[in-house]
Scaffold this motif. Structure first.
Motif, short mmCIF file in Angstrom:
data_model
loop_
_atom_site.label_atom_id
_atom_site.label_comp_id
_atom_site.label_asym_id
_atom_site.label_seq_id
_atom_site.Cartn_x
_atom_site.Cartn_y
_atom_site.Cartn_z
N GLU A 1 0.80 -1.22 0.00
CA GLU A 1 0.00 0.00 0.00
C GLU A 1 0.84 1.27 0.00
O GLU A 1 0.49 2.25 -0.66
N VAL A 2 1.93 1.29 0.75
CA VAL A 2 2.74 2.51 0.88
C VAL A 2 3.84 2.54 -0.16
O VAL A 2 4.08 3.56 -0.82
N TRP A 3 4.54 1.41 -0.34
CA TRP A 3 5.61 1.34 -1.34
C TRP A 3 5.05 1.14 -2.75
O TRP A 3 5.70 1.41 -3.73
N GLN A 4 3.81 0.64 -2.84
CA GLN A 4 3.09 0.45 -4.10
C GLN A 4 3.81 -0.50 -5.04
O GLN A 4 3.79 -0.32 -6.26
N TYR A 5 4.42 -1.50 -4.49
CA TYR A 5 5.06 -2.50 -5.34
C TYR A 5 4.02 -3.47 -5.86
O TYR A 5 3.04 -3.78 -5.20
N GLU A 6 4.28 -3.98 -7.06
CA GLU A 6 3.41 -4.98 -7.67
C GLU A 6 3.76 -6.37 -7.15
O GLU A 6 3.24 -7.37 -7.58
N TYR A 7 4.68 -6.44 -6.22
CA TYR A 7 5.13 -7.68 -5.60
C TYR A 7 5.64 -7.29 -4.21
O TYR A 7 5.82 -6.12 -3.92
N PHE A 8 5.90 -8.25 -3.38
CA PHE A 8 6.43 -7.95 -2.05
C PHE A 8 7.94 -7.83 -2.13
O PHE A 8 8.64 -8.76 -2.49
N GLY A 9 8.43 -6.64 -1.82
CA GLY A 9 9.87 -6.43 -1.82
C GLY A 9 10.49 -6.89 -0.51
O GLY A 9 9.89 -7.64 0.26
N ASP A 10 11.69 -6.46 -0.24
CA ASP A 10 12.39 -6.81 0.98
C ASP A 10 11.76 -6.08 2.15
O ASP A 10 11.74 -4.84 2.19
N LEU A 11 11.22 -6.81 3.10
CA LEU A 11 10.44 -6.22 4.18
C LEU A 11 11.28 -5.43 5.17
O LEU A 11 10.73 -4.69 6.00
N ARG A 12 12.60 -5.55 5.12
CA ARG A 12 13.44 -4.76 6.02
C ARG A 12 13.28 -3.27 5.73
O ARG A 12 13.49 -2.44 6.61
N ALA A 13 12.92 -2.92 4.50
CA ALA A 13 12.69 -1.52 4.16
C ALA A 13 11.57 -0.94 5.02
O ALA A 13 11.60 0.23 5.40
N VAL A 14 10.56 -1.76 5.31
CA VAL A 14 9.45 -1.30 6.15
C VAL A 14 9.94 -1.02 7.57
O VAL A 14 9.62 0.00 8.16
N ASP A 15 10.73 -1.95 8.11
CA ASP A 15 11.21 -1.79 9.49
C ASP A 15 12.08 -0.53 9.63
O ASP A 15 11.97 0.19 10.62
N VAL A 16 12.93 -0.29 8.64
CA VAL A 16 13.79 0.90 8.70
C VAL A 16 12.95 2.16 8.59
O VAL A 16 13.17 3.14 9.32
N ALA A 17 11.95 2.17 7.71
CA ALA A 17 11.09 3.34 7.55
C ALA A 17 10.32 3.63 8.84
O ALA A 17 10.17 4.78 9.24
N VAL A 18 9.83 2.59 9.49
CA VAL A 18 9.12 2.78 10.76
C VAL A 18 10.07 3.34 11.82
O VAL A 18 9.71 4.26 12.57
N ARG A 19 11.28 2.83 11.87
CA ARG A 19 12.25 3.32 12.85
C ARG A 19 12.55 4.80 12.61
O ARG A 19 12.61 5.59 13.57
N ARG A 20 12.73 5.19 11.36
CA ARG A 20 13.02 6.59 11.05
C ARG A 20 11.81 7.47 11.36
O ARG A 20 11.95 8.60 11.83
N LEU A 21 10.61 6.96 11.09
CA LEU A 21 9.40 7.73 11.40
C LEU A 21 9.29 7.95 12.91
O LEU A 21 8.96 9.06 13.35
N ARG A 22 9.56 6.91 13.69
CA ARG A 22 9.48 7.05 15.15
C ARG A 22 10.45 8.11 15.67
O ARG A 22 10.15 8.81 16.64
N GLU A 23 11.61 8.21 15.05
CA GLU A 23 12.59 9.20 15.50
C GLU A 23 12.07 10.62 15.37
O GLU A 23 12.49 11.52 16.09
N LYS A 24 11.15 10.83 14.46
CA LYS A 24 10.59 12.17 14.25
C LYS A 24 9.24 12.35 14.96
O LYS A 24 8.87 13.48 15.28
N LEU A 25 8.55 11.23 15.18
CA LEU A 25 7.18 11.30 15.66
C LEU A 25 7.06 11.16 17.18
O LEU A 25 6.22 11.81 17.81
N GLU A 26 7.92 10.34 17.76
CA GLU A 26 7.78 9.98 19.17
C GLU A 26 8.63 10.86 20.07
O GLU A 26 9.73 11.27 19.69
N ASP A 27 8.16 11.10 21.29
CA ASP A 27 8.98 11.79 22.28
C ASP A 27 10.18 10.94 22.64
O ASP A 27 11.29 11.45 22.82
N ASN A 28 9.95 9.63 22.76
CA ASN A 28 11.02 8.68 23.05
C ASN A 28 10.88 7.51 22.08
O ASN A 28 10.05 6.61 22.31
N PRO A 29 11.66 7.50 20.99
CA PRO A 29 11.51 6.43 19.99
C PRO A 29 11.70 5.03 20.55
O PRO A 29 11.14 4.07 20.00
N ALA A 30 12.45 4.89 21.65
CA ALA A 30 12.66 3.58 22.25
C ALA A 30 11.40 3.07 22.96
O ALA A 30 11.25 1.86 23.19
#
Length: 232
Positions: A186-215
């Motif tokens: 839905e977000v990456w809009q791939y016609e197939y499932f790519g490497d799911l580690r990209a999702v984990d890294v994107a979530v981690r980067r988002l938390r660094e900007k969104l959360e008071d304490n990303p941990a």
């Protein structure tokens, strides 16, 4: 005139193959063979997407990517690497790459990733929102769908386009646990499932900007073994 792709790779044979197939698919191409030249062309030639090799003379691909992001560039970047190590792939994403593909790759897969990233970057912001229905509110978060912005406690967050799309999708499904595969689709809009580690890294980067304490996140939460969700 088609969308412009900047190819940066020191292997002429790879550049020639990419150049031929991209032009055949109606893209305009420009080429560089070292990191410094690639960085210059990214700044001056206004490409729509960059295919960036990791191992380059002068300045490696990680440094090129990191420099562009530090300058505020949101140019879609697909890293190309001949190395299989997970740390290399994650390092590229942590330095701001949107995606990566490992040599040897099929041209069909590469073109699919180019199309997916082109679609994302081509999504122009809509007119400013006027109705309250154009705004999603989750506690202190305010996602303005008209302006494509996210604010927290009244302060606008400096998100990349993909980070915005990620938090928007989760906010449109508050409390729903979304699998990494669904996010990739839905977000990456791939016609197939790519490497799911990209999702984990994107979530981690988002938390660094969104959360008071990303941990200890309060908004983007993990359901271990299942996926992610936005807490209401």
């Amino acid at each position: 005139m088609g969308k412009k792709v900047l190819i940066v790779d020191d292997e002429k044979a790879i550049v020639d193959i990419l150049d031929y197939n991209l032009r055949k698919s109606d893209y305009e191409t420009i080429c560089a063979y070292d990191g410094n030249e690639g960085l210059r062309m990214a700044r001056e030639e206004n490409p729509d997407l960059m295919l960036l090799d990791v191992m380059l003379p002068g300045m490696d691909g990680f440094a090129v990517c990191r420099t562009l992001r530090s300058e505020g560039s949101d140019l879609p970047i697909i890293m190309i690497t001949a190395r299989e190590e997970e740390t290399d792939k994650v390092f590229g994403l942590e330095n701001g790459a949107d995606d990566y593909i490992t040599k040897p790759f099929s041209m069909r897969e590469l073109l699919a990733r180019v199309r997916a990233n082109m679609r994302r970057s081509a999504a122009a912001p809509a007119a400013p929102a006027e109705a309250e229905g154009d705004v999603l509110t989750i506690r202190a978060l305010r996602i303005d769908l008209g302006r494509h912005t996210v604010s927290k406690n009244g302060a606008e967050l400096d998100l990349t386009q993909r980070e915005y799309e990620l938090v928007k999708f989760l906010a449109q499904n508050p409390g729903k646990i979304v699998s990494r595969q669904e996010l990739m689709s839905e977000v990456w809009q791939y016609e197939y499932f790519g490497d799911l580690r990209a999702v984990d890294v994107a979530v981690r980067r988002l938390r660094e900007k969104l959360e008071d304490n990303p941990a200890e996140p309060e908004y983007v939460l993990t359901k271990r073994g299942v996926g992610y969700y936005l807490a209401e």
